[in-house]
Design a protein around this motif. Structure first.
Motif, PDB file in Angstrom:
ATOM      1  N   PRO A 177     -79.633 -82.946  18.485  1.00  0.00           N
ATOM      2  CA  PRO A 177     -78.276 -83.319  18.059  1.00  0.00           C
ATOM      3  C   PRO A 177     -77.289 -83.299  19.224  1.00  0.00           C
ATOM      4  N   ASP A 178     -76.323 -84.184  19.176  1.00  0.00           N
ATOM      5  CA  ASP A 178     -75.314 -84.290  20.237  1.00  0.00           C
ATOM      6  C   ASP A 178     -74.113 -83.423  19.862  1.00  0.00           C
ATOM      7  N   VAL A 194     -68.008 -71.885  17.648  1.00  0.00           N
ATOM      8  CA  VAL A 194     -67.721 -72.521  16.357  1.00  0.00           C
ATOM      9  C   VAL A 194     -68.678 -71.989  15.290  1.00  0.00           C
ATOM     10  N   VAL A 195     -68.113 -71.617  14.147  1.00  0.00           N
ATOM     11  CA  VAL A 195     -68.902 -71.236  12.976  1.00  0.00           C
ATOM     12  C   VAL A 195     -68.569 -72.210  11.848  1.00  0.00           C
ATOM     13  N   ALA A 196     -69.621 -72.796  11.261  1.00  0.00           N
ATOM     14  CA  ALA A 196     -69.435 -73.692  10.113  1.00  0.00           C
ATOM     15  C   ALA A 196     -69.653 -72.910   8.829  1.00  0.00           C
ATOM     16  N   LEU A 265     -72.465 -79.315  11.212  1.00  0.00           N
ATOM     17  CA  LEU A 265     -73.684 -78.628  11.643  1.00  0.00           C
ATOM     18  C   LEU A 265     -74.033 -78.978  13.087  1.00  0.00           C
ATOM     19  N   ALA A 266     -73.795 -80.220  13.478  1.00  0.00           N
ATOM     20  CA  ALA A 266     -74.043 -80.612  14.864  1.00  0.00           C
ATOM     21  C   ALA A 266     -73.097 -79.894  15.817  1.00  0.00           C
ATOM     22  N   ALA A 283     -81.395 -76.312   9.601  1.00  0.00           N
ATOM     23  CA  ALA A 283     -82.591 -76.072  10.413  1.00  0.00           C
ATOM     24  C   ALA A 283     -82.940 -77.304  11.240  1.00  0.00           C
ATOM     25  N   LEU A 284     -82.795 -78.489  10.650  1.00  0.00           N
ATOM     26  CA  LEU A 284     -83.098 -79.713  11.385  1.00  0.00           C
ATOM     27  C   LEU A 284     -82.077 -79.969  12.498  1.00  0.00           C
ATOM     28  N   PHE A 285     -80.878 -79.447  12.334  1.00  0.00           N
ATOM     29  CA  PHE A 285     -79.898 -79.494  13.419  1.00  0.00           C
ATOM     30  C   PHE A 285     -80.140 -78.379  14.437  1.00  0.00           C
ATOM     31  N   LYS A 286     -81.189 -77.548  14.179  1.00  0.00           N
ATOM     32  CA  LYS A 286     -81.606 -76.463  15.082  1.00  0.00           C
ATOM     33  C   LYS A 286     -80.510 -75.407  15.214  1.00  0.00           C
TER      34      LYS A 286
END
Length: 383
Positions: A177-178, A194-196, A265-266, A283-286
């Motif tokens: 992810p960028d 940053v916290v989402a 998330l990115a 998880a897919l955004f690691k």
């Protein structure tokens, strides 16, 4: 491969935001296979963007927990009854229930008993809880489209036809992810921690979870004032989330986003997130995460009785161990949530190991899902 046919009429029901995403990707495959196809039923904005006709607002079905479902039972049962009658009148070539098993499986069984072909997209988690659903699935669906690789073998043993189609979201989210681009799009400084905050996509989830998340954020803000907090909200619930925020200690200190959960998330360094499909997206955004959940106490007791595995969060289930913390029900205190989230922010080696674990998972879930879905559906139509 494109198969020229007479115009196809499909009906789909997707009951919440995650189902809307899954269904929109399924529609992509169907439209590639049958370009003039039409689809209608119940869906959300992503489905509507693909030309889907929604007969009721998707939000009508987005309830969570036994108690919330009971409160809305009459309205939801009425929608299902009217929908079934309309489908039997109009008779699409196929009905596809997308997740929402409590709504869709009974509807599918009723339609299938009258001779309509049916598909259920996303195997209900009978490997995690409610194994008693196997008989219901067998009666409801001509074929189940599975998003996890271990599911078809399990269903085959139960006499249920199934196809592994990969997880659609694994193809939407890039392997790397960028973060910089996401932060630029959200107006966040490149170096800011940053916290989402993702407290869920259902009204009941917001009521039970968002106040805990905002209280945890307040504790994190006291410990590390430089942390930037962002909170994506589905458009239909943004106003409610903003009202909750105004009455919390974090009023004016959280950037609420219109949708944009993937951008959040990115962009983030860690996320405090409600259990559900969004945890797999994280998880897919690691991204390191703390999974939390809270619901009505009666719903919690009923759910606990039917739980078959020690994990609730999808990343932990797929890894077969607690790779990220789960703080559920009474354990989801603001203090515990804040402590677990801050622990990720100060552990770069632990984060790096988790990112590698999630990259392996991502690779296992990547498939040409739209095409595989269309292949499986074509088999049902031709059977």
């Amino acid at each position: 491969m494109t198969t020229p046919t007479a115009q196809r009429q499909f009906s789909l029901v997707a009951g919440e935001a995650s189902g809307d995403l899954l269904a929109s990707l399924l529609l992509e495959g169907l439209q590639a296979r049958w370009p003039d196809m039409k689809a209608a039923g119940i869906g959300g904005p992503r489905m509507l963007a693909r030309g889907f006709e929604s007969w009721w607002p998707q939000e009508k079905l987005a309830v969570s927990g036994y108690v919330e479902a009971l409160r809305h039972y009459r309205e939801i049962a009425g929608i299902r009854r009217q929908l079934k009658a309309r489908l039997l009148r109009e008779w699409p070539q196929l009905f596809i229930g997308v997740d929402a098993p409590d709504f869709n499986l009974d509807l599918e069984a009723g339609l299938r008993s009258r001779g309509m072909k049916t598909v259920h997209f996303v195997c209900p988690s009978i490997w995690a809880w409610r194994a008693d659903r196997a008989d219901k699935i067998r009666a409801a669906a001509d074929r189940v489209l599975c998003i996890f690789p271990f599911e078809p073998a399990l269903l085959d043993k139960l006499g249920i036809a199934a196809s592994y189609v990969g997880h659609p979201i694994a193809n939407v989210i890039p392997m790397v992810p960028d973060r910089g681009a996401a932060r630029a799009a959200l107006g966040i400084a490149p170096e800011a921690p940053v916290v989402a905050l993702l407290p869920g996509s259902r009204r009941a989830e917001l009521r039970y979870i968002a106040p805990r998340f905002f209280a945890a954020a307040a504790l994190m803000h006291l410990a590390r004032p430089e942390i930037k907090f962002i909170a994506p909200a589905i458009p239909a619930l943004r106003g409610e989330l903003e009202q909750m925020l105004k009455s919390s200690p974090m009023a004016g200190k959280v950037q609420v986003l219109e949708g944009q959960s993937h951008a959040a998330l990115a962009a983030c360094d860690a996320t405090l997130i409600a259990s559900g499909t969004a945890t797999l997206e994280a998880a897919l955004f690691k991204r390191p995460m703390v999974i939390a959940y809270n619901m009505h106490s009666l719903s919690w007791r009923l759910m606990q009785r039917q739980q078959l595995q020690p994990w609730v969060g999808l990343p932990n289930i797929l890894c077969g161990e607690f790779v990220v913390p789960e703080l559920l029900q009474d354990a989801a205190t603001p203090e515990a949530l804040a402590e677990a989230t801050l622990a990720w922010m100060g552990s770069p080696e632990r984060v790096a190991a988790l990112e590698q674990r999630f990259a392996t998972m991502h690779d296992e879930l990547r498939r040409d899902t739209p095409t595989l879905c269309a292949d499986a559906i074509q088999k049902v139509l031709e059977s």
